[in-house]
Design an enzyme around this catalytic site. Structure first.
Site, mmCIF file in Angstrom:
data_model
loop_
_atom_site.group_PDB
_atom_site.id
_atom_site.type_symbol
_atom_site.label_atom_id
_atom_site.label_comp_id
_atom_site.label_asym_id
_atom_site.label_seq_id
_atom_site.Cartn_x
_atom_site.Cartn_y
_atom_site.Cartn_z
ATOM 1 N N LYS A 65 -18.398 -19.646 -4.065
ATOM 2 C CA LYS A 65 -18.558 -19.174 -5.434
ATOM 3 C C LYS A 65 -17.964 -19.795 -6.593
ATOM 4 C CE LYS A 65 -20.624 -14.636 -4.454
ATOM 5 N NZ LYS A 65 -20.611 -14.529 -2.841
ATOM 6 N N PHE A 106 -19.327 -9.033 3.969
ATOM 7 C CA PHE A 106 -20.567 -9.730 3.681
ATOM 8 C C PHE A 106 -20.052 -11.380 3.970
ATOM 9 C CE2 PHE A 106 -23.287 -12.183 0.967
ATOM 10 C CZ PHE A 106 -24.688 -11.823 1.302
ATOM 11 N N ASP A 116 -12.652 -15.508 4.831
ATOM 12 C CA ASP A 116 -13.807 -15.721 4.166
ATOM 13 C C ASP A 116 -13.382 -15.445 2.696
ATOM 14 O OD1 ASP A 116 -15.999 -15.775 2.470
ATOM 15 O OD2 ASP A 116 -17.386 -14.661 4.083
HETATM 16 C C1 LIG Z 1 -21.278 -14.485 -1.552
HETATM 17 C C2 LIG Z 1 -20.668 -14.393 -0.419
HETATM 18 C C3 LIG Z 1 -20.939 -14.958 0.725
HETATM 19 C C4 LIG Z 1 -22.351 -15.911 0.784
HETATM 20 O O1 LIG Z 1 -22.156 -17.119 -0.097
HETATM 21 P P1 LIG Z 1 -23.473 -17.876 -0.462
HETATM 22 O O2 LIG Z 1 -23.116 -18.909 -1.364
HETATM 23 O O3 LIG Z 1 -24.676 -16.859 -1.216
HETATM 24 O O4 LIG Z 1 -24.138 -18.304 0.729
HETATM 25 C C5 LIG Z 1 -20.118 -15.412 1.897
HETATM 26 N N1 LIG Z 1 -19.051 -14.558 1.896
HETATM 27 C C6 LIG Z 1 -18.668 -13.655 0.877
HETATM 28 C C7 LIG Z 1 -17.430 -13.028 0.692
HETATM 29 C C8 LIG Z 1 -19.621 -13.735 -0.360
HETATM 30 O O5 LIG Z 1 -18.929 -12.882 -1.413
#
Ligand SMILES: *Cc1c(COP(=O)(O)O)cnc(C)c1O
Length: 398
Positions: A250, A136, A221
Site C-alpha cells: 500500500k 486480511f 504483514d
Molecule cells: C490491503 C492489504 C493486503 C492486500 O494488498 P493488495 O495490494 O490489495 O493485494 C494484504 N494485507 C494487508 C494487511 C492489507 O491491508
C-alpha cells in the site's frame, strides 16, 4: 457537460465493488475533487496508500523523469531504481534482503513461498502457516485462504490448503494450534481491514518467543502498517518485536502499484533456479516512484508526523465520542484509526460524510476507518472532524 461515468461503469465493469456516487478526477495533498469540482478531504488515502499526499511533486517528478528514461526491462538485467529501493528499504529496517513485486497479496504469496521452502530445508517439510481470525492478507486464492474471515472464502471453496486460523491476542491458542507441520506464523502487527485491532501488551513478544522456541518463521504483514502509518517507519518498531519476514505494499509506491517482501538472512532461502520471479516485479517506473516516496517519508519524518497528528485526531475523535451517545469506541494507532458506533449506523454515516465532503472507509456495518495521508495538518483534521460530526448528527436524525 460531464459524461455519465456511473452508467458507463454499470454497463462495462464487473460489479465486484460497491461504489459511492463520486467520480474523483484530481487530488492534492489531503484533498481530492470530483468531476463537478466539489472538494473532499480524503481520509482513505487510496486505502492507506498516498502516505506522502496526493500529487506529491517530488514523487510526480520522479515518475515523470523515469517515464522519459526507462519504464521496464527484463529482470535478467540490473536497473538502478530497483537497487536504490532495495537499499533504502534494507538500510532502514531490521531485514537483510528484499524481493520486489506488484501488490500486497503478491508480497504475502512470496512470503508464504519462502516459509514453505524454509520448512522443507529446516523443519522436516513443515508447510502450514498459522494466521489470525479477522486478519486480511489479500485476494489471490491462497491469500483468501490465509485471510481469517470465512465470508471471503465461501464463494471459492475449495480453497488452497496449508493455513490455520487462531484468535488474535491469544498466544495459548497459537501454541495449541502449532504442530510439526507448522512452518510460520503470519500476523498484521495491527489488524487493519479486520477492525483496526491492536495487539495487547506482550502478545507480539509472546508470539516471537514461541516462533523462536519452535524454529518457525514470524511473518509480519505490514502491507497496511508499513511506511509510517503507525508512527514508526515500520509497524514492528512500535512494538519492539522483529519479524523474520515482512511484507509491504500500500504505502510503498506513493500511489503506484508495487509490493515487496523482505527477509532476514536466514529466511532468505530463494535460489536463482526459477523458484520465484515476476515480469513487472522491480519495474523501473514503480521502483523510481517507491524510492522517491520512501525517501520523502524518511527525509520529512512522516512517521513522527503520523504519531503527532494521530494523537491530535484521536483526541478530537474522543471529543466526538463524549458529545455523541451513538459513538461507542475510538481505537487505533498513529494515523490508522477507527470509530465504532452504536448498532449498524456506519452505513448511514458514511454517505452523509461524503455529502459533507469527507471520504472514509467503512469497517463492517458499525464502524468507520480513518487513514489520511501522513502529511495531514491540524486545520485539515479540525475540518474533517467537524464534517464527521455533522455526518453523524445527520445520519442519527434521518
Ligand atoms: C490491503 C492489504 C493486503 C492486500 O494488498 P493488495 O495490494 O490489495 O493485494 C494484504 N494485507 C494487508 C494487511 C492489507 O491491508
Amino acid at each position: 457537460m460531464t459524461t455519465d461515468w456511473k452508467s458507463i461503469e454499470s454497463k462495462y465493469y464487473m460489479p465486484a465493488v460497491r461504489r459511492q456516487p463520486v467520480v474523483i478526477v484530481r487530488g492534492k495533498g489531503t484533498r481530492v475533487w470530483d468531476q463537478d469540482g466539489k472538494e473532499y478531504l480524503d481520509f482513505t488515502a487510496g486505502w492507506a496508500v498516498n502516505n506522502a499526499g496526493h500529487a506529491n511533486p517530488v514523487i510526480a517528478d520522479a515518475i515523470a523523469e523515469q517515464a522519459r528514461t526507462l519504464l521496464q526491462t527484463s529482470n535478467q538485467f540490473y536497473t538502478v531504481p530497483q537497487l536504490q529501493l532495495a537499499e533504502i528499504l534494507v538500510e532502514n529496517s531490521c531485514l537483510d534482503k528484499v524481493f520486489i513485486c506488484n501488490s500486497g497479496a503478491e508480497a504475502n504469496e512470496g512470503a508464504v513461498k519462502l516459509a514453505r521452502k524454509y520448512g522443507k530445508m529446516h523443519l522436516n517439510g513443515a508447510y502450514e502457516v498459522i494466521t489470525a481470525f479477522n486478519s486480511f492478507h489479500g485476494r489471490t486464492l491462497a491469500m483468501t485462504a490465509a485471510t481469517g474471515q470465512p465470508h471471503y472464502q465461501e464463494p471459492y471453496q475449495p480453497i488452497p490448503i496449508g493455513f490455520k486460523h487462531v484468535d488474535f491476542n491469544d498466544v495459548e491458542a497459537l501454541k495449541a494450534a502449532t504442530t510439526d507441520r507448522t512452518a510460520a506464523v503470519m500476523l498484521e502487527p495491527v489488524q487493519g481491514e479486520g477492525g483496526v485491532n491492536l495487539p495487547e501488551p506482550g502478545y507480539l513478544e509472546g508470539v516471537r518467543e514461541w516462533c523462536d522456541e519452535k524454529g518457525m518463521l514470524l511473518i509480519f504483514d505490514e502491507v497496511q502498517t508499513g511506511l509510517g502509518r503507525l508512527g514508526t517507519l515500520f509497524g514492528y518498531e512500535s512494538f519492539g518485536v522483529e519479524p523474520d519476514v515482512m511484507t509491504l505494499a500500500k504505502g510503498l509506491g506513493g500511489g503506484v502499484p508495487i509490493g515487496a517482501f523482505l527477509a532476514k538472512e536466514h529466511a532468505s532461502v530463494f535460489e536463482p533456479k526459477g523458484e520465484h520471479g515476476s515480469t513487472f516485479g522491480g519495474n523501473a517506473l514503480t521502483c523510481a516512484a517507491a524510492f522517491a516516496s520512501t525517501k520523502y517519508i524518511i527525509d520529512n519524518d512522516l512517521p513522527g508526523k503520523a504519531l503527532q497528528m494521530g494523537e491530535y485526531l484521536r483526541n478530537a475523535l474522543e471529543g466526538i465520542k463524549e458529545r455523541n451517545d451513538s459513538v461507542n469506541d475510538v481505537r487505533g494507532m498513529g494515523l490508522l484509526l477507527a470509530v465504532e458506533f452504536e448498532s449498524e449506523m456506519a452505513a448511514g454515516i458514511y454517505p452523509a460524510c461524503i455529502d459533507e465532503g469527507l471520504l472514509l472507509g467503512l469497517l463492517g456495518p458499525s464502524a468507520i476507518r480513518l487513514m489520511p495521508p501522513l502529511t495531514v495538518d491540524k486545520a485539515e483534521i479540525d475540518l474533517a472532524v467537524a464534517r464527521l460530526e455533522t455526518g453523524i448528527k445527520k445520519a442519527a436524525s434521518s
